[in-house]
Every structure is written in structure tokens, then in C-alpha cells.
Enzyme design. Sequence first.
Site, PDB file in Angstrom:
ATOM      1  N   VAL A 190      41.635  38.903  36.663  1.00  0.00           N
ATOM      2  CA  VAL A 190      40.499  38.049  36.314  1.00  0.00           C
ATOM      3  C   VAL A 190      40.553  36.803  37.184  1.00  0.00           C
ATOM      4  CG1 VAL A 190      39.340  36.750  34.489  1.00  0.00           C
ATOM      5  CG2 VAL A 190      40.561  38.873  33.917  1.00  0.00           C
ATOM      6  N   ASP A 224      43.415  31.697  39.418  1.00  0.00           N
ATOM      7  CA  ASP A 224      42.500  30.546  39.429  1.00  0.00           C
ATOM      8  C   ASP A 224      42.949  29.574  40.515  1.00  0.00           C
ATOM      9  OD1 ASP A 224      40.398  29.392  37.068  1.00  0.00           O
ATOM     10  OD2 ASP A 224      41.195  27.879  38.452  1.00  0.00           O
ATOM     11  N   TYR A 249      22.841  27.640  43.648  1.00  0.00           N
ATOM     12  CA  TYR A 249      23.508  28.449  42.629  1.00  0.00           C
ATOM     13  C   TYR A 249      22.698  29.718  42.312  1.00  0.00           C
ATOM     14  CZ  TYR A 249      25.730  29.474  38.099  1.00  0.00           C
ATOM     15  OH  TYR A 249      26.385  30.074  37.047  1.00  0.00           O
ATOM     16  N   SER A 293      23.005  32.200  45.064  1.00  0.00           N
ATOM     17  CA  SER A 293      24.319  32.857  45.082  1.00  0.00           C
ATOM     18  C   SER A 293      24.394  33.940  44.006  1.00  0.00           C
ATOM     19  CB  SER A 293      25.452  31.831  44.886  1.00  0.00           C
ATOM     20  OG  SER A 293      25.518  31.359  43.549  1.00  0.00           O
ATOM     21  N   LYS A 294      23.810  33.667  42.840  1.00  0.00           N
ATOM     22  CA  LYS A 294      23.914  34.611  41.724  1.00  0.00           C
ATOM     23  C   LYS A 294      22.974  35.808  41.903  1.00  0.00           C
ATOM     24  CE  LYS A 294      27.172  32.541  39.460  1.00  0.00           C
ATOM     25  NZ  LYS A 294      28.484  33.176  39.330  1.00  0.00           N
ATOM     26  N   ILE A 310      26.216  29.405  28.233  1.00  0.00           N
ATOM     27  CA  ILE A 310      27.451  29.681  27.503  1.00  0.00           C
ATOM     28  C   ILE A 310      28.245  28.380  27.403  1.00  0.00           C
ATOM     29  CG2 ILE A 310      29.498  31.161  27.397  1.00  0.00           C
ATOM     30  CD1 ILE A 310      26.826  32.748  27.453  1.00  0.00           C
TER      31      ILE A 310
HETATM   32  P1  NAP Z   1      34.277  27.236  34.218  1.00  0.00           P
HETATM   33  O1  NAP Z   1      34.681  27.005  32.811  1.00  0.00           O
HETATM   34  O2  NAP Z   1      34.031  26.078  35.107  1.00  0.00           O
HETATM   35  O3  NAP Z   1      35.343  28.235  34.875  1.00  0.00           O
HETATM   36  C1  NAP Z   1      35.307  28.563  36.240  1.00  0.00           C
HETATM   37  C2  NAP Z   1      36.739  28.641  36.742  1.00  0.00           C
HETATM   38  O4  NAP Z   1      36.694  29.056  38.133  1.00  0.00           O
HETATM   39  C3  NAP Z   1      37.455  27.285  36.716  1.00  0.00           C
HETATM   40  O5  NAP Z   1      38.762  27.436  36.207  1.00  0.00           O
HETATM   41  C4  NAP Z   1      37.477  26.898  38.182  1.00  0.00           C
HETATM   42  O6  NAP Z   1      38.534  26.049  38.537  1.00  0.00           O
HETATM   43  C5  NAP Z   1      37.612  28.237  38.843  1.00  0.00           C
HETATM   44  N1  NAP Z   1      37.294  28.183  40.268  1.00  0.00           N
HETATM   45  C6  NAP Z   1      36.395  27.372  40.888  1.00  0.00           C
HETATM   46  N2  NAP Z   1      36.424  27.580  42.200  1.00  0.00           N
HETATM   47  C7  NAP Z   1      37.358  28.536  42.441  1.00  0.00           C
HETATM   48  C8  NAP Z   1      37.844  29.166  43.600  1.00  0.00           C
HETATM   49  N3  NAP Z   1      37.386  28.842  44.826  1.00  0.00           N
HETATM   50  N4  NAP Z   1      38.794  30.124  43.479  1.00  0.00           N
HETATM   51  C9  NAP Z   1      39.294  30.440  42.264  1.00  0.00           C
HETATM   52  N5  NAP Z   1      38.890  29.857  41.122  1.00  0.00           N
HETATM   53  C10 NAP Z   1      37.919  28.922  41.203  1.00  0.00           C
HETATM   54  O7  NAP Z   1      32.926  28.095  34.255  1.00  0.00           O
HETATM   55  P2  NAP Z   1      32.448  29.321  33.332  1.00  0.00           P
HETATM   56  O8  NAP Z   1      31.302  28.852  32.551  1.00  0.00           O
HETATM   57  O9  NAP Z   1      33.578  29.998  32.699  1.00  0.00           O
HETATM   58  O10 NAP Z   1      31.872  30.255  34.483  1.00  0.00           O
HETATM   59  C11 NAP Z   1      32.450  31.493  34.810  1.00  0.00           C
HETATM   60  C12 NAP Z   1      31.419  32.271  35.608  1.00  0.00           C
HETATM   61  O11 NAP Z   1      30.275  32.497  34.792  1.00  0.00           O
HETATM   62  C13 NAP Z   1      30.936  31.534  36.853  1.00  0.00           C
HETATM   63  O12 NAP Z   1      30.765  32.445  37.908  1.00  0.00           O
HETATM   64  C14 NAP Z   1      29.607  30.956  36.400  1.00  0.00           C
HETATM   65  O13 NAP Z   1      28.753  30.754  37.480  1.00  0.00           O
HETATM   66  C15 NAP Z   1      29.128  32.053  35.481  1.00  0.00           C
HETATM   67  N6  NAP Z   1      28.119  31.643  34.516  1.00  0.00           N
HETATM   68  C16 NAP Z   1      28.399  30.685  33.586  1.00  0.00           C
HETATM   69  C17 NAP Z   1      27.406  30.327  32.683  1.00  0.00           C
HETATM   70  C18 NAP Z   1      27.615  29.295  31.613  1.00  0.00           C
HETATM   71  O14 NAP Z   1      26.635  28.889  30.973  1.00  0.00           O
HETATM   72  N7  NAP Z   1      28.820  28.847  31.352  1.00  0.00           N
HETATM   73  C19 NAP Z   1      26.143  30.917  32.752  1.00  0.00           C
HETATM   74  C20 NAP Z   1      25.906  31.876  33.711  1.00  0.00           C
HETATM   75  C21 NAP Z   1      26.908  32.233  34.588  1.00  0.00           C
HETATM   76  P3  NAP Z   1      38.239  24.458  38.595  1.00  0.00           P
HETATM   77  O15 NAP Z   1      37.929  24.061  37.197  1.00  0.00           O
HETATM   78  O16 NAP Z   1      39.522  23.912  39.137  1.00  0.00           O
HETATM   79  O17 NAP Z   1      37.070  24.296  39.530  1.00  0.00           O
END
Ligand code: NAP
Length: 255
Positions: free
Chosen positions: A13, A39, A165, A168-169, A198
Site C-alpha cells: 500500500v 510512504d 489534481y 491527474s485523477k 473522505i
Molecule cells: P492523505 O491522508 O494526505 O494521505 C496521503 C499519503 O500519501 C500521505 O501519507 C502522504 O505523505 C503520502 N505521500 C504524498 N506524496 C507521496 C509520495 N511522493 N510518495 C509516497 N507517499 C506520498 O490523503 P488521503 O485522503 O488518504 O488520500 C489518499 C488518496 O485518495 C490520494 O490519492 C487522494 O488523491 C485520493 N482521494 C482522497 C479523497 C479524500 O477526500 N480524502 C478523495 C478522492 C481521492 P505526506 O503526508 O508526507 O505528504
Amino acid sequence: MVNGLVSGRLALVTGAGSGIGRAACQVLSREGATVIAADKNYDAALETIKKYTALASGSNATGDHTALELDVSDPKSVQSLLQAVLKEYKTPPRIVVNSAGITRDNWLLKLSEEDYDSVLNVNLKGTFLVMQTFAKAMTEASIAGSIINISSIVGKYGNIGQSNYSASKAGVVAMTQTAAKELGKFNVRVNAILPGFIDTPIVKTVPDKVMHNMLKLVPLGRLGEPTEVAEVITFLSSDKSSFISGAAIDVTGGF
Ligand code: NAP
């Protein structure tokens, strides 16, 4: 767990130190998988293993799970991750979840090239690098695998302030569908999940007023929980979804 949905399977993951990636580690391990939490923030990934995985609950033991540092946008880092996994487990993972992602929001008219590039590099190129590297390892080892790429609902509809963003998605969905077409003959399934809003640190950057208006558009009337996405990730990782590939599944509360 003996009879979990993914018992005995090795799962990688990315973005496992927070939010959806962390919840994926939690639910996959609950269902019997051995989890590799990768991560950019190693300490956060280690915390996921120590505090959130099933084997670790109630103790500081990490079981067979591992935390590793990874920058998905760096090809060398992705290669090092594969080598570390092969050294530790002697096999590539059967499950790969691409959850690492970032936002750098701004109006299209103000968005810097740097912020455009950084989002595309992590969200799209990072997904490509991890998928290519680990799919290659799966096919060479003749492993029937499942790859789950986390896209976003804004990749389908766009969103104010998120031209980088959302692009990219949308790319992640198109790449997922292409990979599914190419990898099916190797028995590797590839699917995308499009979460709505989320409750993770990434949405904390959205201004309250914008979030209030957004929630009015969600029929279930609330933010989703990371585990509600992780349950779908686990379903797509398991044999329960054995004929699903190339799908893009909305997890949005109806948005
Ligand atoms: P999050 O809580 O910010 O978790 C993302 C994780 O990815 C963080 O631990 C971050 O580390 C890490 N990361 C960032 N850049 C990285 C890199 N270059 N290499 C490895 N790890 C890296 O976000 P989340 O909400 O869980 O999002 C997870 C995924 O779901 C993402 O792809 C996001 O775009 C997608 N998503 C989220 C939502 C939402 O509402 N939450 C909605 C749609 C899609 P740092 O904290 O150190 O940057």
C-alpha cells in the site's frame, strides 16, 4: 486470521502513513493479508504498522508487516522498494494499492507550473511507476495479482481550484483501463476507485464554506470514512471480485 478475504496474501500500500492508505492497511490486515506500508513519511508508515494493523493490535509487535520509505514519483525509490520487498518476502506482492497522492490547489489562472508538475508527478506518474514496476514483477513471477488505483470523483467532473489534481485523477482512470486491457492475459486485474469527500488530512485544506456547499450535494449528507473506501479496496483485492477488471467504482455517498 485464517478465513479472511485476503488471507495469506502480500499487499503493498502506498501513501500508507495516512488517511485511505492507512485504513487500507488496517482492513487488509484484518482480512488476513501481510501488509507492506510504504510512504514518503517513514515514521507515519511505521505508526500504521504498529498501531493499525490487525497483528499489531494490543502490542508493539509488527508481525510480518513492514514499513518502508517510498517516493512514488522517483523511479529509483520505486525500484529500491521492489528490491527491499523481494529481499524480505522472496515474492512480489499479490495486491498493490496506489493511494499516495497530493493536492496543490489554485485557480487555473493562478496555478504555477511547479504546482501543476508536482501533482502530476506524484498522482499520475507515481501511479504509473509503481504499477509498471510491480506488474512486471507479478507477471515474471506468474502471480495472479490485483492492482487498485485511487483516483477521485473530481477526475470525472472536475472541481474548482483543482485543474492539476482533476487532470491527474482522470489520467489514473484512463491508465487503469488501459493496464486492465494489457494485463488481463497475465491474470492481473486492475481497477480504480473514485472516492468523493473522505474525512482525511487531505480534505482539511478545503475551506469550510466550500465543504459546506459540497456536502449539500452528497445525498448521504456527510463525509465518508477512510475505512469505507478501504472495504472496497479489500473487496477488489479479494477473489470476491474475480471477474472485475478495468472498472472505476465511485465511493461518494451518491455525490
Ligand atoms: P492523505 O491522508 O494526505 O494521505 C496521503 C499519503 O500519501 C500521505 O501519507 C502522504 O505523505 C503520502 N505521500 C504524498 N506524496 C507521496 C509520495 N511522493 N510518495 C509516497 N507517499 C506520498 O490523503 P488521503 O485522503 O488518504 O488520500 C489518499 C488518496 O485518495 C490520494 O490519492 C487522494 O488523491 C485520493 N482521494 C482522497 C479523497 C479524500 O477526500 N480524502 C478523495 C478522492 C481521492 P505526506 O503526508 O508526507 O505528504
